[in-house]
Design a protein around this motif. Structure first.
Motif, PDB file in Angstrom:
ATOM      1  N   THR A 107       0.810  -1.221   0.000  1.00 14.46           N
ATOM      2  CA  THR A 107       0.000   0.000   0.000  1.00 14.46           C
ATOM      3  C   THR A 107       0.839   1.265   0.000  1.00 14.46           C
ATOM      4  N   THR A 108       1.871   1.328   0.850  1.00 12.29           N
ATOM      5  CA  THR A 108       2.667   2.549   0.978  1.00 12.29           C
ATOM      6  C   THR A 108       3.374   2.906  -0.320  1.00 12.29           C
ATOM      7  N   ARG A 109       3.718   1.908  -1.107  1.00 13.30           N
ATOM      8  CA  ARG A 109       4.421   2.163  -2.368  1.00 13.30           C
ATOM      9  C   ARG A 109       3.509   2.767  -3.435  1.00 13.30           C
ATOM     10  N   PHE A 110       2.188   2.733  -3.211  1.00 19.85           N
ATOM     11  CA  PHE A 110       1.261   3.250  -4.209  1.00 19.85           C
ATOM     12  C   PHE A 110       0.462   4.447  -3.707  1.00 19.85           C
ATOM     13  N   GLN A 111       0.839   4.985  -2.559  1.00 23.68           N
ATOM     14  CA  GLN A 111       0.271   6.244  -2.083  1.00 23.68           C
ATOM     15  C   GLN A 111       1.174   7.377  -2.557  1.00 23.68           C
ATOM     16  N   SER A 112       0.601   8.426  -3.114  1.00 23.13           N
ATOM     17  CA  SER A 112       1.399   9.405  -3.854  1.00 23.13           C
ATOM     18  C   SER A 112       2.475  10.064  -2.996  1.00 23.13           C
ATOM     19  N   TRP A 114       8.337  10.225  -1.509  1.00 20.23           N
ATOM     20  CA  TRP A 114       9.370  10.269  -0.464  1.00 20.23           C
ATOM     21  C   TRP A 114      10.343   9.110  -0.619  1.00 20.23           C
ATOM     22  N   ILE A 115       9.849   7.931  -0.885  1.00 20.94           N
ATOM     23  CA  ILE A 115      10.709   6.766  -1.064  1.00 20.94           C
ATOM     24  C   ILE A 115      11.644   6.971  -2.250  1.00 20.94           C
ATOM     25  N   SER A 116      11.124   7.483  -3.351  1.00 22.11           N
ATOM     26  CA  SER A 116      11.957   7.742  -4.527  1.00 22.11           C
ATOM     27  C   SER A 116      13.038   8.777  -4.223  1.00 22.11           C
ATOM     28  N   GLU A 117      12.664   9.827  -3.502  1.00 23.75           N
ATOM     29  CA  GLU A 117      13.627  10.885  -3.159  1.00 23.75           C
ATOM     30  C   GLU A 117      14.735  10.352  -2.254  1.00 23.75           C
ATOM     31  N   GLN A 118      14.355   9.593  -1.243  1.00 20.02           N
ATOM     32  CA  GLN A 118      15.369   9.073  -0.319  1.00 20.02           C
ATOM     33  C   GLN A 118      16.213   7.980  -0.981  1.00 20.02           C
ATOM     34  N   GLY A 119      15.630   7.225  -1.890  1.00 20.29           N
ATOM     35  CA  GLY A 119      16.390   6.204  -2.601  1.00 20.29           C
ATOM     36  C   GLY A 119      17.475   6.799  -3.479  1.00 20.29           C
ATOM     37  N   VAL A 134       9.407  -0.246   2.142  1.00 19.57           N
ATOM     38  CA  VAL A 134       9.937   1.113   2.253  1.00 19.57           C
ATOM     39  C   VAL A 134      11.454   1.100   2.379  1.00 19.57           C
ATOM     40  N   LEU A 135      11.986   0.204   3.199  1.00 17.57           N
ATOM     41  CA  LEU A 135      13.415   0.225   3.515  1.00 17.57           C
ATOM     42  C   LEU A 135      14.291  -0.274   2.369  1.00 17.57           C
ATOM     43  N   LEU A 136      13.877  -1.317   1.670  1.00 14.02           N
ATOM     44  CA  LEU A 136      14.743  -1.903   0.653  1.00 14.02           C
ATOM     45  C   LEU A 136      15.070  -0.954  -0.494  1.00 14.02           C
ATOM     46  N   PRO A 179       6.407  10.511   5.425  1.00 12.18           N
ATOM     47  CA  PRO A 179       5.266  11.402   5.660  1.00 12.18           C
ATOM     48  C   PRO A 179       3.955  10.635   5.753  1.00 12.18           C
ATOM     49  N   ASN A 180       2.985  11.258   6.390  1.00 13.39           N
ATOM     50  CA  ASN A 180       1.626  10.740   6.345  1.00 13.39           C
ATOM     51  C   ASN A 180       1.081  10.912   4.936  1.00 13.39           C
ATOM     52  N   SER A 181       0.149  10.069   4.565  1.00 12.26           N
ATOM     53  CA  SER A 181      -0.423  10.145   3.224  1.00 12.26           C
ATOM     54  C   SER A 181      -1.918  10.376   3.292  1.00 12.26           C
ATOM     55  N   SER A 182      -2.397  11.222   2.399  1.00 13.81           N
ATOM     56  CA  SER A 182      -3.834  11.445   2.284  1.00 13.81           C
ATOM     57  C   SER A 182      -4.465  10.520   1.240  1.00 13.81           C
TER      58      SER A 182
END
Length: 297
Positions: free
Chosen positions: A119-124, A129-134, A179-181, A242-245
């Motif tokens: 789910t977290t990978r498909f919330q905008s 955030w994951i892409s930026e930190q990666g 998220v972590l990988l 971040p929290n996601s809406s």
């Protein structure tokens, strides 16, 4: 794309079926479930057909969305791939490595696309955030807390036999790893694992990028303590997921689009079945370490 749904439980009712019915660019062909009466009820609510024979549904669609326990999902995903269906799977793809590998091999042999709905990978907001930190370098350590109250509240998932058997490690552990990988790199090894209260698990992971991470996972947290947190620390400072809406329903619609794109282009999605297998491999290693630890009192 013609899509079918395998499964009729709470997740299928709340997310899968409404998202399939509401998507403008696909045809929601039908529903199959292990309980025919539940399939008929769900199909009736969403204006589609209930199938008694799963193979008949597979023959009528281009893709399937799966909302079933992992062991059942793995077996049917293999059958669906062999029937030429693209796969929109739930996490974890399987709770054993051989079952997960069978799904990957079947998809590869059939040449079908696959996406696993973390789910977290498909919330905008969280996806960005994951892409930026990666893309950032120099991460030193991370901590992830994924604390659910499934078994300490009136959650509709409390009656799930596989969650009671496998616990937080396999239910919310995939969310934390998803998220972590992509940020810290693959897990080189599970350095330590210890049991906490009830189904709570504590893990220490060593990542290919040189960082370490600590995970606390539970489905039995007090409701007031439930929630998810991922914190990264490194050369650029400290940042928190971040929290996601974006609702789970909207996130699933984005996963549908990701599957459609992968099927059209032939380019694997980052959350494909191979990634899902890697998550299961890490969790299986953690499970083996936990098997030697005594439950906390």
């Amino acid at each position: 794309m013609r899509m079918g749904l395998l499964g009729t439980g709470p997740w299928a009712q709340a997310v899968h079926a409404p998202a399939l019915r509401g998507h403008d660019d696909l045809e929601f062909v039908g529903v199959w479930g292990r309980r025919p009466e539940a399939a008929a009820s769900l199909a009736d609510r969403h204006g589609t057909r209930a199938y008694d024979d799963v193979d008949a549904l597979l023959a009528d669609v281009d893709a399937v969305a799966v909302a079933l326990p992992p062991a059942v999902q793995a077996e049917l995903a293999v059958r669906a791939a062999r029937a030429g269906c693209h796969l929109l799977l739930d996490k974890p793809i399987a709770t054993t490595v051989p079952d997960g590998r069978a799904v990957v091999e079947a998809a590869e042999r059939a040449g079908v696309a696959s996406v696993v709905f973390f789910t977290t990978r498909f919330q905008s907001e969280t996806e960005a955030w994951i892409s930026e930190q990666g893309a950032a370098k120099g991460w030193f350590t991370a901590r992830a807390q994924w604390l659910g109250a499934v078994f300490t509240s009136d959650s509709p998932f409390a009656a799930s036999p596989w969650r009671r058997e496998k616990g937080a490690l396999w239910d919310v552990g995939p969310h934390a790893l998803s998220v972590l990988l992509p940020v810290l790199g693959d897990v080189r090894r599970v350095a330590a694992a210890a049991r906490g209260p009830r189904d709570t698990a504590h893990l220490i992971l060593e990542h290919a990028g040189g960082a370490t991470s600590t995970l606390t996972l539970s489905l039995t947290a007090p409701p007031a303590a439930a929630g998810a947190l991922v914190e990264l620390r490194g050369e650029t400072g400290v940042t928190v997921l971040p929290n996601s809406s974006t609702s789970a329903l909207d996130a699933f619609a984005r996963a549908i689009d990701a599957l459609r794109t992968a099927a059209r282009t032939g380019r694997p999605h980052p959350c494909d079945a191979s990634f899902g297998l890697r998550v299961s491999e890490v969790l299986a290693e953690a499970e083996a370490r936990l098997a030697g630890d005594s439950p906390a009192q």
